[in-house]
Each structure stands twice: as structure tokens, then as C-alpha cells.
Design a protein around this motif. Sequence first.
Motif, PDB file in Angstrom:
ATOM      1  N   THR A  28       0.797  -1.223   0.000  1.00 43.96           N
ATOM      2  CA  THR A  28       0.000   0.000   0.000  1.00 43.96           C
ATOM      3  C   THR A  28       0.835   1.281   0.000  1.00 43.96           C
ATOM      4  O   THR A  28       0.266   2.378   0.056  1.00 43.96           O
ATOM      5  N   ALA A  29       2.159   1.175  -0.077  1.00 45.67           N
ATOM      6  CA  ALA A  29       2.975   2.393  -0.106  1.00 45.67           C
ATOM      7  C   ALA A  29       2.645   3.280  -1.315  1.00 45.67           C
ATOM      8  O   ALA A  29       2.540   4.504  -1.168  1.00 45.67           O
ATOM      9  N   PRO A  30       2.475   2.723  -2.519  1.00 45.39           N
ATOM     10  CA  PRO A  30       2.070   3.594  -3.635  1.00 45.39           C
ATOM     11  C   PRO A  30       0.720   4.261  -3.406  1.00 45.39           C
ATOM     12  O   PRO A  30       0.522   5.418  -3.809  1.00 45.39           O
ATOM     13  N   ALA A  31      -0.224   3.564  -2.765  1.00 44.89           N
ATOM     14  CA  ALA A  31      -1.524   4.171  -2.463  1.00 44.89           C
ATOM     15  C   ALA A  31      -1.350   5.347  -1.513  1.00 44.89           C
ATOM     16  O   ALA A  31      -1.983   6.397  -1.675  1.00 44.89           O
ATOM     17  N   LEU A  32      -0.499   5.170  -0.517  1.00 42.90           N
ATOM     18  CA  LEU A  32      -0.241   6.226   0.450  1.00 42.90           C
ATOM     19  C   LEU A  32       0.391   7.436  -0.236  1.00 42.90           C
ATOM     20  O   LEU A  32      -0.022   8.578  -0.023  1.00 42.90           O
ATOM     21  N   LEU A  33       1.385   7.189  -1.085  1.00 42.99           N
ATOM     22  CA  LEU A  33       2.052   8.279  -1.791  1.00 42.99           C
ATOM     23  C   LEU A  33       1.077   9.008  -2.707  1.00 42.99           C
ATOM     24  O   LEU A  33       1.050  10.241  -2.750  1.00 42.99           O
ATOM     25  N   ASN A  34       0.277   8.257  -3.437  1.00 42.89           N
ATOM     26  CA  ASN A  34      -0.668   8.864  -4.372  1.00 42.89           C
ATOM     27  C   ASN A  34      -1.684   9.742  -3.639  1.00 42.89           C
ATOM     28  O   ASN A  34      -1.985  10.860  -4.081  1.00 42.89           O
ATOM     29  N   ALA A  35      -2.215   9.252  -2.523  1.00 42.39           N
ATOM     30  CA  ALA A  35      -3.207  10.022  -1.772  1.00 42.39           C
ATOM     31  C   ALA A  35      -2.595  11.302  -1.208  1.00 42.39           C
ATOM     32  O   ALA A  35      -3.190  12.389  -1.300  1.00 42.39           O
ATOM     33  N   ALA A  36      -1.406  11.190  -0.631  1.00 42.46           N
ATOM     34  CA  ALA A  36      -0.734  12.374  -0.087  1.00 42.46           C
ATOM     35  C   ALA A  36      -0.444  13.386  -1.184  1.00 42.46           C
ATOM     36  O   ALA A  36      -0.562  14.599  -0.986  1.00 42.46           O
ATOM     37  N   ASN A  37      -0.082  12.878  -2.357  1.00 42.00           N
ATOM     38  CA  ASN A  37       0.214  13.777  -3.467  1.00 42.00           C
ATOM     39  C   ASN A  37      -1.040  14.521  -3.925  1.00 42.00           C
ATOM     40  O   ASN A  37      -0.987  15.717  -4.220  1.00 42.00           O
ATOM     41  N   GLU A  38      -2.178  13.832  -3.986  1.00 43.03           N
ATOM     42  CA  GLU A  38      -3.414  14.505  -4.394  1.00 43.03           C
ATOM     43  C   GLU A  38      -3.757  15.638  -3.425  1.00 43.03           C
ATOM     44  O   GLU A  38      -4.179  16.718  -3.844  1.00 43.03           O
ATOM     45  N   VAL A  39      -3.566  15.397  -2.136  1.00 44.66           N
ATOM     46  CA  VAL A  39      -3.838  16.436  -1.139  1.00 44.66           C
ATOM     47  C   VAL A  39      -2.856  17.598  -1.289  1.00 44.66           C
ATOM     48  O   VAL A  39      -3.243  18.774  -1.276  1.00 44.66           O
ATOM     49  N   ALA A  40      -1.574  17.274  -1.447  1.00 38.56           N
ATOM     50  CA  ALA A  40      -0.551  18.317  -1.549  1.00 38.56           C
ATOM     51  C   ALA A  40      -0.734  19.160  -2.807  1.00 38.56           C
ATOM     52  O   ALA A  40      -0.614  20.395  -2.769  1.00 38.56           O
ATOM     53  N   VAL A  41      -1.032  18.515  -3.921  1.00 36.42           N
ATOM     54  CA  VAL A  41      -1.231  19.260  -5.175  1.00 36.42           C
ATOM     55  C   VAL A  41      -2.432  20.183  -5.056  1.00 36.42           C
ATOM     56  O   VAL A  41      -2.393  21.345  -5.485  1.00 36.42           O
ATOM     57  N   GLN A  42      -3.520  19.690  -4.466  1.00 42.32           N
ATOM     58  CA  GLN A  42      -4.699  20.549  -4.304  1.00 42.32           C
ATOM     59  C   GLN A  42      -4.395  21.723  -3.378  1.00 42.32           C
ATOM     60  O   GLN A  42      -4.857  22.850  -3.621  1.00 42.32           O
ATOM     61  N   ALA A  43      -3.619  21.484  -2.336  1.00 42.18           N
ATOM     62  CA  ALA A  43      -3.240  22.572  -1.430  1.00 42.18           C
ATOM     63  C   ALA A  43      -2.409  23.616  -2.169  1.00 42.18           C
ATOM     64  O   ALA A  43      -2.559  24.826  -1.932  1.00 42.18           O
ATOM     65  N   PHE A  44      -1.536  23.168  -3.066  1.00 39.99           N
ATOM     66  CA  PHE A  44      -0.765  24.112  -3.876  1.00 39.99           C
ATOM     67  C   PHE A  44      -1.675  24.889  -4.823  1.00 39.99           C
ATOM     68  O   PHE A  44      -1.570  26.115  -4.942  1.00 39.99           O
ATOM     69  N   LEU A  45      -2.594  24.183  -5.491  1.00 33.77           N
ATOM     70  CA  LEU A  45      -3.519  24.856  -6.404  1.00 33.77           C
ATOM     71  C   LEU A  45      -4.387  25.875  -5.670  1.00 33.77           C
ATOM     72  O   LEU A  45      -4.763  26.910  -6.236  1.00 33.77           O
ATOM     73  N   ASP A  46      -4.694  25.582  -4.399  1.00 29.04           N
ATOM     74  CA  ASP A  46      -5.480  26.502  -3.569  1.00 29.04           C
ATOM     75  C   ASP A  46      -4.613  27.596  -2.948  1.00 29.04           C
ATOM     76  O   ASP A  46      -5.114  28.400  -2.135  1.00 29.04           O
ATOM     77  N   THR A  48       1.143  -1.972   5.625  1.00 29.87           N
ATOM     78  CA  THR A  48      -0.182  -2.560   5.408  1.00 29.87           C
ATOM     79  C   THR A  48      -0.221  -3.214   4.029  1.00 29.87           C
ATOM     80  O   THR A  48       0.200  -2.625   3.037  1.00 29.87           O
ATOM     81  N   GLU A  49      -0.737  -4.435   3.962  1.00 30.05           N
ATOM     82  CA  GLU A  49      -0.792  -5.156   2.696  1.00 30.05           C
ATOM     83  C   GLU A  49      -1.978  -4.693   1.848  1.00 30.05           C
ATOM     84  O   GLU A  49      -3.039  -4.373   2.370  1.00 30.05           O
ATOM     85  N   ALA A  50      -1.784  -4.693   0.542  1.00 25.79           N
ATOM     86  CA  ALA A  50      -2.857  -4.323  -0.390  1.00 25.79           C
ATOM     87  C   ALA A  50      -3.619  -5.575  -0.788  1.00 25.79           C
ATOM     88  O   ALA A  50      -3.682  -5.951  -1.951  1.00 25.79           O
ATOM     89  N   ASP A  51      -4.222  -6.230   0.206  1.00 24.19           N
ATOM     90  CA  ASP A  51      -4.856  -7.522  -0.038  1.00 24.19           C
ATOM     91  C   ASP A  51      -6.356  -7.407  -0.323  1.00 24.19           C
ATOM     92  O   ASP A  51      -7.025  -8.414  -0.563  1.00 24.19           O
ATOM     93  N   SER A  52      -6.892  -6.180  -0.289  1.00 24.41           N
ATOM     94  CA  SER A  52      -8.309  -5.988  -0.590  1.00 24.41           C
ATOM     95  C   SER A  52      -8.539  -4.539  -0.961  1.00 24.41           C
ATOM     96  O   SER A  52      -7.732  -3.649  -0.631  1.00 24.41           O
ATOM     97  N   LEU A  53      -9.659  -4.292  -1.614  1.00 17.74           N
ATOM     98  CA  LEU A  53     -10.015  -2.920  -1.943  1.00 17.74           C
ATOM     99  C   LEU A  53     -10.228  -2.110  -0.673  1.00 17.74           C
ATOM    100  O   LEU A  53      -9.844  -0.940  -0.601  1.00 17.74           O
ATOM    101  N   GLU A  54     -10.794  -2.734   0.342  1.00 15.29           N
ATOM    102  CA  GLU A  54     -11.049  -2.030   1.603  1.00 15.29           C
ATOM    103  C   GLU A  54      -9.738  -1.579   2.255  1.00 15.29           C
ATOM    104  O   GLU A  54      -9.666  -0.465   2.798  1.00 15.29           O
ATOM    105  N   ALA A  55      -8.721  -2.426   2.202  1.00 12.19           N
ATOM    106  CA  ALA A  55      -7.426  -2.066   2.782  1.00 12.19           C
ATOM    107  C   ALA A  55      -6.815  -0.874   2.056  1.00 12.19           C
ATOM    108  O   ALA A  55      -6.266   0.049   2.682  1.00 12.19           O
ATOM    109  N   VAL A  56      -6.914  -0.881   0.734  1.00 12.47           N
ATOM    110  CA  VAL A  56      -6.375   0.223  -0.055  1.00 12.47           C
ATOM    111  C   VAL A  56      -7.126   1.515   0.249  1.00 12.47           C
ATOM    112  O   VAL A  56      -6.523   2.586   0.426  1.00 12.47           O
TER     113      VAL A  56
END
Length: 388
Positions: free
Chosen positions: A321-339, A361-369
Motif C-alpha cells: 500500500t505504499a504507492p496508495a499512500l504516496l498517491n493520496a498524499a500527493n493529491e492532497v498536496a497538489v490541491q493545497a498548492f492549487l489553492d 499494510t498489505e494491499a490484499d483488498s479494496l477495503e485495505a487500499v
Amino acid sequence: MISLSLLGSTGSIGVQTLDVVRAGIGAWDVVALGAGRSVGQLVSQAREFCPRLVVVGSADLVSEVQDALPGVCVASGPSALAEASAMGEVVVNGVVGFAGLPVTLAALEAGRRLALANKESLIAAGPVVQRARLTPGAELLPVDSEHCAVHQCLRANDVFTSEFGRERVNRIVLTASGGPFRGRTLQELADVTVADALAHPTWSMGPKITVDSSTLMNKGLEVIEANELFGVGYDRIDVVVHPQSVVHSMVEYTDGATIAQLSLPDMRLCIGYALAYPDRIATPFGRIDWKELRRLDFEPPDTEAFPCLDLAYAAGRMGETAPALLNAANEVAVQAFLDERIRWTAIPEILEKVLGDHDDTEADSLEAVMEVDARARAAAEQVVIRSF
């Protein structure tokens, strides 16, 4: 005609997809359209292409769109999105960000061909998406110019059909335009504005992906995507800066040969490739005038000025789930910059802080992600509030 579902129809990818449909009159039947809140544009598209289902981003828009489109089914919500994603023989996912994940899964689980322009869903939920790709009939064609190029280079050398094809691949080389800040030092980037970051020299894209291009996070996400799409390890995926954006990516083979795909920058070529595969469309989007093309330049990326690229490699190597974590943080950071809540150089600082708290955390289900995605967004927002 081939039936086509288009989700994210009012965005950059959606608009260009409809250009391809117009160019190939009679080749595709648009059976479903979906968009967020751009009601006027969506209604105009529906009147032109006459889909049987239109999906809007929230329930409060349904009656407005339904009044404008008598005789068309208009709906909202996850079930409507899943229905639209399964209606077409080909499904184009042009939804921006993690929100595109349900479209990706619904299309693949319905055994459809997915033309994927939403890299975030594959990056954030790679293991979950890989299981969906095993559904009989499911097929994933990348619409990103870089991965479309890689797909063409691999296909041209029988990698997908030959027993030994994948063993012949030595490395994948993804090209990057360098964005609007190519050549600037970290110190010179301290005070860049939103307008500066959105002034991409080559591509016309939405604001989120344009900012990602300016930080090289877009290329970092594409490295993770290439690993997921083609099964090539991170030590064999390289990035080079190519400001002309004519060589869209390359594949190096074990005998030393490098095969590249070249065209002028035009996403309609990539969209057309995915829609018509294994055929090719007849409209020459991106044709090069070789009498005018003077030079092709390449240089290594500056990871000191653009640390997001290394952060993406790090998250990809962590896996799960590390890529999921990075992607989510990036979406928040980019929006904060745009704002205009943070400076441009704060984006990688936020990502590094959030990624440092990854708990394997393992990416073993959609719920976990989804749980990791929500947690990462909250953590990134807290970093923004506390630090900036």
C-alpha cells in the motif's frame, strides 16, 4: 460498431476521446457517458452522441440533467458508475485521481477492454487491479503516452505473444518533457506560482496532472505504473528528460537494440490505439513532418530539484500500500498548492513526511487500499495545516 463507455467525458481525455470517435465515424457507438459536475458540457455531449446512460457525480444533479435529456437514463452513485463501466465493449477511464478506481475495477471485472488514462487507480491498488485483470475477457490498454509507446514497442517485438518475449527485454526507458521548470535549480523554484506550474510547454492537460508534471511526480507515478503494467522491476525502469516530447518511450532489448515510438505530442493517437486495438485508426494524429524536425535532446532528470521522482521509486520498491499512500498524499498536496495554501517546493516535503509513516499494510483488498488512502489524506492534510 464497437460499443464504448466513456467515464470522465468532460475532462481532457474525455474530450479528446470524442474527437477520435468523430474522426472514425461509424466505428464506435457511445453507449454511456459519465462526468462529475460539468453539467452543461455533459448535456451537450449526450445530445451529440446519444448514449443510453448518463452518470453524474452527485444525486443533486440528476434531475437537472434528466430534464435536459428526455428519454435518456440519468443516474448517479456507485451502482450507476459500475453499470456504465460494464456497458461498453471498450471502456475509457478518464476520471481524475483515486476516484477512478471503481471504474477500473468494474470494467475489468465485467471482462471489458479498459483504455486506462487514470494511472492513479492502477498505482494505488495495483495488487487488487491485477486480480481483476485475470477476469476472462478483461484487457487493459494504457492511454498514457509513455505506456502506450512501451506497449507498441513490446508488441512490435512479439513480447506479448512469444514464449521468450519478456526474457528479451532488458529495460524500459520512460521519457519526460521536464515540465515548465526544466533546468531550474531548487533555489530558483522557491517562489514559483500556480500559473507558472500550469504553463506546460508541450501538453494540454488538467491542472492536477500538469502540476504533477512540473514536480516530476507524474513521471514517478508512471514508473510505478510501468512496473504494474509490464512486470519489469524498478532497477530496469529508467527516466530520461526529452523536452521535444517526440520520443514517447523506449524499450531496450538484450541484444543492445533500443526500439522507440515517435510522434508529435497528441493524446488522440494513444486513445485511438487503445480504442482500435489490435487494429489502428486511419486518422494520423501526431504525424511527424521529418523535414521540419531538427533535433532530439535527452538528459538525466535532476532529482535534487525534483525529489518526487525518487520518492515514487521508493514507494514502488516498498510495494503493497505504499504507492496508495504516496498517491493520496500527493493529491492532497497538489490541491493545497492549487489553492495557494502551500508553496510548490512543499509538495515533496509533505510526501516524504507521510511516506515515512508507512506501516507495511498489505494491499490484499479494496477495503485495505481505501483505508490507507483515507489515512494518508488525513495525514497529509495535517502536515499542511501544521507546517504551512
